[in-house]
Design an enzyme around this catalytic site. Structure first.
Site, PDB file in Angstrom:
ATOM      1  N   PRO A   2       0.835  -1.209   0.000  1.00 53.74           N
ATOM      2  CA  PRO A   2       0.000   0.000   0.000  1.00 53.74           C
ATOM      3  C   PRO A   2       0.866   1.255   0.000  1.00 53.74           C
ATOM      4  CG  PRO A   2      -0.817  -1.595   1.579  1.00 53.74           C
ATOM      5  CD  PRO A   2       0.509  -2.118   1.101  1.00 53.74           C
ATOM      6  N   GLU A   3       0.568   2.176  -0.904  1.00 54.92           N
ATOM      7  CA  GLU A   3       1.303   3.426  -0.980  1.00 54.92           C
ATOM      8  C   GLU A   3       0.443   4.545  -0.395  1.00 54.92           C
ATOM      9  OE1 GLU A   3       3.189   4.103  -4.722  1.00 54.92           O
ATOM     10  OE2 GLU A   3       3.703   2.007  -4.996  1.00 54.92           O
TER      11      GLU A   3
END
Length: 271
Positions: A2-3
């Site tokens: 996840p960014e």
């Protein structure tokens, strides 16, 4: 992994159900994550009211009466709500019970994430103190980025993904922003003009804002805090499209490896 847009999506998803609520219990089933979960997490959280839910870089920060809960999603972590009494699955490592009758559940198959406790101000811990500005803030601008790039021979993509320079611009969004800005990802950071950095900063902000608006990027098992997948993958211009036609010139997109990560670009449109 996840960014920034995915973590922002999680924060926005859990905030309405968490803010103003009181933690009644914390149940830790697996304390060995990226860093050990505090032994006394239940005592620290119990009877504390949630005042805010925010994001710093890729960390979820839950501000309480005293101290803060900090969660990092790692490679595969998720935060989502289930009704109290919902049986735990194999990778459901931590449950946070609330006075609403819901559980905020932390699931992490790879266990690269973290559940930590901050006893003081959230800006003080060593995990956060070295971080650069938020990319959507006014502090991240052409003058700042140009000054951090001056004299440096590292590839501009490497600079853009350095959390000490700017936080949260992960591999996917660095690929996209550099394509939109027309800058080769392997070009030396110090050889790029301030005017081109102006364009790059604008593109970073644009691609991140669009990804957040669309709920993040659908990669592997990512879902937001509301349990729904992100949809930004449908809008990607270059990432994951090596060998396919460039959306601008129709030439074949090329792929190279930088710091063991995939970099996709157009050798015609990016210079």
């Amino acid at each position: 992994m996840p960014e920034l847009p995915e973590v922002e999506t999680v924060c926005r998803g859990i905030r309405p159900h968490l803010q103003g609520r009181v933690f009644t219990q914390a149940t830790v089933r697996q304390p060995q994550l990226r860093w050990p979960v505090p032994d006394n997490l239940n005592e620290l959280l119990r009877n504390q009211t949630v005042h805010s839910v925010n994001r710093r870089a890729k960390y979820v920060l839950v501000e309480l009466d005293q101290g803060s809960l900090m969660v990092h999603l790692g490679m595969s972590g998720r935060l989502y709500f289930v009704p109290a009494g919902t049986p735990a699955a194999k990778h459901d490592h931590v449950d946070f019970a609330l006075d609403s009758g819901q559980l905020l559940r932390y699931t992490d198959p790879r266990r690269f994430g973290a559940v930590l406790w901050l006893g003081g101000e959230a800006s003080e811990p060593h995990l956060l103190s070295h971080l650069g500005p938020e990319p959507l803030s006014e502090d991240f601008n052409a003058g700042y980025l140009f000054s951090r790039a001056k004299g440096r021979k590292v590839p501009v993509k490497t600079l853009l993904m350095d959390g000490r320079v700017v936080v949260g611009v992960g591999n996917i969004y660095a690929n996209e922003a550099l394509f939109m800005a027309g800058i080769r990802p392997d070009r030396e950071a110090g050889s790029i003009s301030k005017a081109r950095y102006q364009r790059l900063v604008m593109c970073v902000k644009q691609v991140l804002e669009k990804a957040i608006a669309q709920g993040g990027t659908t990669l592997k098992d990512f879902v937001g805090g509301d349990g729904r997948p992100g949809y930004f993958k449908q809008e990607l211009l270059v990432y994951g499209r090596a060998g396919l036609p460039c959306p601008t010139c129709s030439g074949a997109l090329k792929e190279i490896r930088q710091a063991q990560r995939s970099t996709v670009f157009c050798s015609r449109c990016q210079r």
